[in-house]
Design a protein around this motif. Structure first.
Motif, PDB file in Angstrom:
ATOM      1  N   PHE A   1      -2.722  26.271 -39.631  1.00 56.79           N
ATOM      2  CA  PHE A   1      -1.180  25.980 -40.324  1.00 56.79           C
ATOM      3  C   PHE A   1      -0.094  26.188 -39.135  1.00 56.79           C
ATOM      4  N   VAL A   2      -0.170  27.091 -38.376  1.00 54.05           N
ATOM      5  CA  VAL A   2       0.748  27.309 -37.133  1.00 54.05           C
ATOM      6  C   VAL A   2       0.595  26.037 -36.144  1.00 54.05           C
ATOM      7  N   THR A   3      -0.917  25.621 -35.892  1.00 51.41           N
ATOM      8  CA  THR A   3      -1.000  24.658 -34.842  1.00 51.41           C
ATOM      9  C   THR A   3      -0.510  23.262 -35.305  1.00 51.41           C
ATOM     10  N   SER A   4      -0.651  23.067 -36.812  1.00 57.30           N
ATOM     11  CA  SER A   4      -0.181  21.747 -37.365  1.00 57.30           C
ATOM     12  C   SER A   4       1.263  21.707 -37.448  1.00 57.30           C
ATOM     13  N   GLU A   5       1.796  22.549 -37.761  1.00 59.52           N
ATOM     14  CA  GLU A   5       3.194  22.613 -37.876  1.00 59.52           C
ATOM     15  C   GLU A   5       4.244  22.923 -36.571  1.00 59.52           C
ATOM     16  N   THR A   6       3.632  23.702 -35.612  1.00 59.31           N
ATOM     17  CA  THR A   6       4.199  24.119 -34.357  1.00 59.31           C
ATOM     18  C   THR A   6       3.377  23.953 -33.244  1.00 59.31           C
ATOM     19  N   PRO A   7       2.663  22.727 -32.740  1.00 57.11           N
ATOM     20  CA  PRO A   7       1.778  22.551 -31.861  1.00 57.11           C
ATOM     21  C   PRO A   7       2.187  23.195 -30.457  1.00 57.11           C
ATOM     22  N   GLU A   8       3.585  23.386 -30.146  1.00 56.29           N
ATOM     23  CA  GLU A   8       3.735  23.981 -28.885  1.00 56.29           C
ATOM     24  C   GLU A   8       3.740  25.435 -28.758  1.00 56.29           C
ATOM     25  N   VAL A   9       3.248  25.798 -29.707  1.00 51.50           N
ATOM     26  CA  VAL A   9       3.019  27.376 -29.788  1.00 51.50           C
ATOM     27  C   VAL A   9       1.741  27.640 -29.302  1.00 51.50           C
ATOM     28  N   ARG A  10       1.610  28.468 -27.965  1.00 55.40           N
ATOM     29  CA  ARG A  10       0.407  28.812 -27.253  1.00 55.40           C
ATOM     30  C   ARG A  10      -0.166  30.128 -27.420  1.00 55.40           C
ATOM     31  N   SER A  11       0.505  31.077 -28.133  1.00 56.59           N
ATOM     32  CA  SER A  11       0.204  32.414 -28.141  1.00 56.59           C
ATOM     33  C   SER A  11       0.703  33.095 -29.627  1.00 56.59           C
ATOM     34  N   LEU A  12      -0.007  34.163 -29.837  1.00 56.66           N
ATOM     35  CA  LEU A  12       0.460  34.847 -31.015  1.00 56.66           C
ATOM     36  C   LEU A  12       1.898  35.241 -30.894  1.00 56.66           C
ATOM     37  N   GLY A  13       2.216  35.811 -29.695  1.00 54.08           N
ATOM     38  CA  GLY A  13       3.765  35.990 -29.343  1.00 54.08           C
ATOM     39  C   GLY A  13       4.842  35.090 -29.573  1.00 54.08           C
ATOM     40  N   GLY A  14       4.353  33.819 -29.455  1.00 57.32           N
ATOM     41  CA  GLY A  14       5.093  32.638 -29.739  1.00 57.32           C
ATOM     42  C   GLY A  14       5.447  32.258 -31.271  1.00 57.32           C
ATOM     43  N   ILE A  15       4.475  32.945 -32.013  1.00 60.77           N
ATOM     44  CA  ILE A  15       4.771  32.260 -33.686  1.00 60.77           C
ATOM     45  C   ILE A  15       6.189  33.358 -34.062  1.00 60.77           C
ATOM     46  N   VAL A  16       7.137  32.448 -34.796  1.00 59.48           N
ATOM     47  CA  VAL A  16       8.286  32.986 -35.122  1.00 59.48           C
ATOM     48  C   VAL A  16       8.039  33.362 -36.860  1.00 59.48           C
ATOM     49  N   SER A  17       8.945  34.234 -37.194  1.00 61.69           N
ATOM     50  CA  SER A  17       8.701  34.768 -38.502  1.00 61.69           C
ATOM     51  C   SER A  17       9.139  33.397 -39.527  1.00 61.69           C
ATOM     52  N   GLU A  18       9.828  32.347 -39.121  1.00 60.78           N
ATOM     53  CA  GLU A  18      10.161  31.405 -40.081  1.00 60.78           C
ATOM     54  C   GLU A  18       8.787  30.742 -40.341  1.00 60.78           C
ATOM     55  N   THR A  19       7.938  30.664 -39.287  1.00 61.15           N
ATOM     56  CA  THR A  19       6.732  29.898 -39.300  1.00 61.15           C
ATOM     57  C   THR A  19       5.817  30.669 -40.483  1.00 61.15           C
ATOM     58  N   MET A  20       5.856  31.856 -40.289  1.00 59.66           N
ATOM     59  CA  MET A  20       5.051  32.736 -41.296  1.00 59.66           C
ATOM     60  C   MET A  20       5.527  32.589 -42.720  1.00 59.66           C
ATOM     61  N   ASP A  21       6.749  32.628 -42.852  1.00 56.77           N
ATOM     62  CA  ASP A  21       7.494  32.257 -44.150  1.00 56.77           C
ATOM     63  C   ASP A  21       6.872  31.068 -44.804  1.00 56.77           C
ATOM     64  N   SER A  22       7.029  30.044 -43.898  1.00 55.36           N
ATOM     65  CA  SER A  22       6.715  28.641 -44.426  1.00 55.36           C
ATOM     66  C   SER A  22       5.334  28.669 -44.975  1.00 55.36           C
ATOM     67  N   TYR A  23       4.566  29.411 -44.124  1.00 59.32           N
ATOM     68  CA  TYR A  23       2.972  29.329 -44.357  1.00 59.32           C
ATOM     69  C   TYR A  23       3.046  30.002 -45.924  1.00 59.32           C
ATOM     70  N   VAL A  24       3.462  31.156 -45.934  1.00 56.20           N
ATOM     71  CA  VAL A  24       3.181  31.827 -47.306  1.00 56.20           C
ATOM     72  C   VAL A  24       3.929  30.982 -48.180  1.00 56.20           C
ATOM     73  N   ASN A  25       4.902  30.597 -48.131  1.00 47.14           N
ATOM     74  CA  ASN A  25       5.594  29.527 -49.138  1.00 47.14           C
ATOM     75  C   ASN A  25       4.643  28.394 -49.609  1.00 47.14           C
ATOM     76  N   SER A  26       3.950  27.981 -48.611  1.00 48.96           N
ATOM     77  CA  SER A  26       2.837  26.784 -48.796  1.00 48.96           C
ATOM     78  C   SER A  26       1.988  27.113 -49.970  1.00 48.96           C
ATOM     79  N   LEU A  27       1.429  28.395 -49.569  1.00 45.52           N
ATOM     80  CA  LEU A  27       0.364  28.956 -50.514  1.00 45.52           C
ATOM     81  C   LEU A  27       0.823  29.052 -51.953  1.00 45.52           C
ATOM     82  N   VAL A  28       1.945  29.341 -52.002  1.00 46.00           N
ATOM     83  CA  VAL A  28       2.667  29.649 -53.484  1.00 46.00           C
ATOM     84  C   VAL A  28       2.405  28.709 -54.449  1.00 46.00           C
ATOM     85  N   ASP A  29       2.544  27.156 -53.930  1.00 47.45           N
ATOM     86  CA  ASP A  29       2.137  26.324 -54.810  1.00 47.45           C
ATOM     87  C   ASP A  29       1.016  25.643 -54.844  1.00 47.45           C
ATOM     88  N   ARG A  30       0.040  26.218 -53.931  1.00 46.20           N
ATOM     89  CA  ARG A  30      -1.232  25.435 -53.902  1.00 46.20           C
ATOM     90  C   ARG A  30      -2.218  26.521 -54.344  1.00 46.20           C
TER      91      ARG A  30
END
Length: 174
Positions: free
Chosen positions: A110-139
């Motif tokens: 999910f991270v690579t599809s939504e934020t392809p510019e992120v190249r390390s775990l340290g580059g993942i921001v909490s908003e991306t984590m929130d977006s992922y968890v929210n995407s699961l709730v509907d599915r």
């Protein structure tokens, strides 16, 4: 120290002798992309206990391998066990480790599809984590979404001892 001075290609995946239940089962090396964890399970449970890192996006693979190695050999960090109360266990089963990897792989794809510019775990921001968890709730069922939520939190907790680029930032819910 919680980890080897450096992980090398020939570092055994299961280095903690207390985790080995079946002495005759082969133990993979860190460099392999498929880790069979059968040595950690009784004979009746040896099938399907494989950590497959081939589905982990390449930019995250080494960090995730280190996190899974730590989970296998060091267990959950003490702070995680204390936070979990009476139901929390330091040592989780080989099956739970393979499920953790599956859930983290789904998150990182999910991270690579939504934020392809992120190249390390340290580059993942909490908003991306929130977006992922929210995407699961509907599915998916809410219990399944909760497992993913917990796996992201555990990945954060496990990687706190790794270098900044390999360390997942704290999710918003921490």
């Amino acid at each position: 120290a919680r980890s080897p001075a450096s992980w090398t290609d020939d570092t055994p995946v299961i280095a903690n002798a207390n985790r080995i239940i079946r002495e005759s089962a082969p133990i993979p090396s860190f460099c392999e992309d498929t880790w069979n964890l059968a040595a950690m399970a009784p004979t009746r449970r040896r099938e399907g206990l494989v950590c497959n890192f081939e589905s982990i996006p390449v930019e995250f693979k080494q960090s995730v391998k280190k996190a899974v190695w730590l989970l296998i050999n060091e267990g959950k960090p003490d702070a995680v066990v204390r936070r979990g109360g009476t139901n929390a266990k330091k040592w989780i089963s080989a099956g739970a480790i393979t499920q953790f990897l599956y859930q983290i792989g789904s998150f990182l794809r999910f991270v690579t599809s939504e934020t392809p510019e992120v190249r390390s775990l340290g580059g993942i921001v909490s908003e991306t984590m929130d977006s992922y968890v929210n995407s699961l709730v509907d599915r998916v069922d809410s219990r399944y979404a909760l497992l993913h939520y917990g796996s992201i939190r555990l990945l954060h907790d496990i990687t706190t001892s790794l270098p900044a680029r390999q360390r997942l930032r704290a999710p918003s819910w921490v």
